[in-house]
Design an enzyme around this catalytic site. Structure first.
Site, short mmCIF file in Angstrom:
data_model
loop_
_atom_site.label_atom_id
_atom_site.label_comp_id
_atom_site.label_asym_id
_atom_site.label_seq_id
_atom_site.Cartn_x
_atom_site.Cartn_y
_atom_site.Cartn_z
N CYS A 117 1.22 -1.32 -0.14
CA CYS A 117 0.02 -0.05 -0.05
C CYS A 117 0.66 1.16 -0.49
CB CYS A 117 -0.69 0.53 1.37
SG CYS A 117 -2.19 1.27 1.30
N CYS A 119 0.44 4.41 1.82
CA CYS A 119 -0.49 4.90 3.02
C CYS A 119 0.53 5.58 3.56
CB CYS A 119 -1.71 5.29 3.55
SG CYS A 119 -1.70 3.63 4.50
N CYS A 127 -4.12 5.96 0.11
CA CYS A 127 -3.58 4.94 -0.06
C CYS A 127 -2.99 4.60 -1.67
CB CYS A 127 -4.60 3.79 -0.03
SG CYS A 127 -4.83 3.38 1.60
N LYS A 193 -12.43 -4.99 3.77
CA LYS A 193 -11.28 -4.43 4.01
C LYS A 193 -12.52 -3.11 4.91
CE LYS A 193 -7.40 -1.29 5.05
NZ LYS A 193 -5.87 -1.37 4.52
N ARG A 203 -2.53 4.39 12.87
CA ARG A 203 -2.03 5.96 12.35
C ARG A 203 -0.45 6.43 12.53
NH1 ARG A 203 -6.91 7.48 10.06
NH2 ARG A 203 -7.33 5.28 8.92
N ARG A 214 -11.10 7.63 5.14
CA ARG A 214 -11.09 6.11 3.55
C ARG A 214 -12.29 6.08 3.74
NH1 ARG A 214 -5.47 6.38 4.37
NH2 ARG A 214 -4.29 6.05 6.09
N GLU A 230 -17.52 -8.37 -2.56
CA GLU A 230 -15.44 -7.90 -2.83
C GLU A 230 -14.86 -8.65 -2.35
OE1 GLU A 230 -13.87 -4.91 -2.90
OE2 GLU A 230 -15.28 -3.62 -2.66
N LYS A 245 -11.20 -7.61 7.68
CA LYS A 245 -10.52 -6.88 8.08
C LYS A 245 -11.01 -5.26 9.11
CE LYS A 245 -6.38 -3.40 8.51
NZ LYS A 245 -5.86 -2.62 7.67
N SER A 271 -5.14 -2.22 15.05
CA SER A 271 -3.98 -1.73 16.30
C SER A 271 -5.25 -1.15 17.47
CB SER A 271 -3.89 -0.13 15.76
OG SER A 271 -4.64 0.25 14.62
N TYR A 309 -1.18 -7.97 16.70
CA TYR A 309 0.27 -7.90 17.21
C TYR A 309 0.18 -8.57 18.93
CZ TYR A 309 -0.88 -4.02 14.11
OH TYR A 309 -0.92 -3.29 13.07
C1 PBG Z 1 -3.23 0.28 4.72
C2 PBG Z 1 -3.30 -0.06 5.90
C3 PBG Z 1 -3.89 0.12 7.44
C4 PBG Z 1 -4.06 -0.68 8.25
C5 PBG Z 1 -3.10 -1.80 7.03
N1 PBG Z 1 -3.00 -1.32 6.40
C6 PBG Z 1 -4.09 1.91 7.88
C7 PBG Z 1 -5.55 2.16 7.23
O1 PBG Z 1 -6.25 1.53 6.16
O2 PBG Z 1 -5.77 2.81 7.88
C8 PBG Z 1 -4.38 -0.80 9.14
C9 PBG Z 1 -3.23 -2.07 10.40
C10 PBG Z 1 -4.47 -1.46 12.10
O3 PBG Z 1 -4.79 -0.78 12.09
O4 PBG Z 1 -3.65 -2.49 12.71
N2 PBG Z 1 -3.75 0.48 3.87
#
Ligand code: PBG
Length: 321
Positions: A117, A119, A127, A193, A203, A214, A230, A245, A271, A309
């Site tokens: 990606c 981003c 992204c 996602k 972030r 997004r 999707e 996700k 996260s 994590y």
């Molecule tokens: C990139 C990406 C993101 C995450 C994984 N790949 C951020 C987003 O889409 O805003 C998030 C991972 C996480 O929050 O642990 N596109």
């Protein structure tokens, strides 16, 4: 019926409960995300207790430790020194992710996955390139993703993992890999996602000042059926692994994806899910078992693999096989 039927017989002791367990979490089901950057020292991520952005050298060490613990895979994210509108350092050979892939390939047997990606690499944090709009230009982003995938594959990625929710991203990446002689490299697509508030702490981890949202490209949280469209598109475009996700807020989607598709299914405990649980455990608000319980919920819903994590901690703790 009661009194003959007594369910508690199945729970009468630890061995009985182990024998009849319907789902389990094993270290071998987990993928550990690692953030790498070119820097001399590790940088703690304040919103994710225990998680740091690592210099390549330390990331390689971390990968070896994870491998020792029986976790078979890592997913790499890179934070560049320089960001620009196009995110062009994402496909630079000398970037931290590419270097970490090369080193981990030499020094471990891990399955090496890379987030594909832009981003973390764009100055605006979206992204892909905006080209005047407020969300990435889809087809211009595909060209960039092809470059990123090729550079990750040539650095030794076993799986590239497009995560930007661009239309056609799996097809673009698959054909770029095939044309580039990387037919053996797999695609783990972030197929379903959501535009989620649970990515907040990421972030900070990704060093992105991104404050927008997004919603113009990721799925809105209200959607259940749309996730299956999707998944189907990415299946047809040639994804080797599907993904839902975040994980815990979307267990219904994980379940439904499992029922509809026979490809391997990954779920990403993101996260914000980590921060919530890790913060509560750290502050004595929840006992540590809540972590394994959260992973079990994701396995029970039908995920084969959980990206989390907590992978290292859980494998270390001996709470999983
Ligand atoms: C990139 C990406 C993101 C995450 C994984 N790949 C951020 C987003 O889409 O805003 C998030 C991972 C996480 O929050 O642990 N596109």
């Amino acid at each position: 019926m009661f009194p003959e039927r007594r369910m508690r017989r199945l729970r009468s002791g630890a061995a009985t409960r182990t024998l009849f367990a319907e789902a389990d979490v094993r270290a071998s089901d987990l993928v550990y995300p690692i953030f790498v950057e070119h820097r001399d020292e590790a940088v703690p991520i304040g919103s994710m207790p225990g998680i740091e952005r690592l210099p390549v050298e330390s990331a390689v060490k971390e990968a070896k430790e994870v491998e020792e613990l029986g976790v078979p895979a890592v997913l790499l994210f890179g934070v560049p020194e320089e960001k620009d509108d196009a995110g062009s350092s994402a496909w630079s050979e000398g970037e931290a992710v590419q270097e970490a892939l090369r080193r981990m390939g030499e020094e471990t047997e891990l399955v090496l996955m890379a987030d594909t990606c832009l981003c973390e690499y764009t100055s605006h944090g979206h992204c892909g390139p905006l080209n005047g709009g407020t969300a990435p230009d889809n087809d211009a982003t595909l060209e960039a993703l092809e470059r990123v995938a090729l550079s990750q594959a040539s650095a030794g990625a076993d799986f590239v993992s497009p995560s930007g929710m661009m239309d056609g991203m799996v097809q673009a990446v698959r054909s770029a890999l095939d044309d580039g002689g990387f037919g053996e490299v797999g695609v783990m697509s972030y197929s379903a996602k959501y535009a989620s508030g649970f990515y907040g702490p990421f972030r900070e981890a990704a060093g992105s000042g991104f404050e927008g949202h997004r919603g113009g490209y990721q799925i809105q949280p209200s959607q259940r059926r749309e996730a299956q469209v999707e998944n189907l598109l990415d299946y047809e475009e040639g994804a080797d692994v599907l993904m839902v996700k975040p994980a815990m807020p979307y267990l219904d989607v994980i379940r439904e994806t499992r029922q509809r598709f026979d490809l391997p299914l990954a779920a990403y405990q993101v996260s914000g899910e980590y921060s919530m649980l890790a913060g509560a455990v750290e502050n004595g608000l929840l006992p540590g078992e809540a972590v394994v319980e959260s992973l079990l919920s994701v396995k029970r819903a039908g995920a084969d693999v959980v990206i989390t994590y907590f992978a290292k901690e859980v494998a270390e703790s001996g709470q999983v096989a």
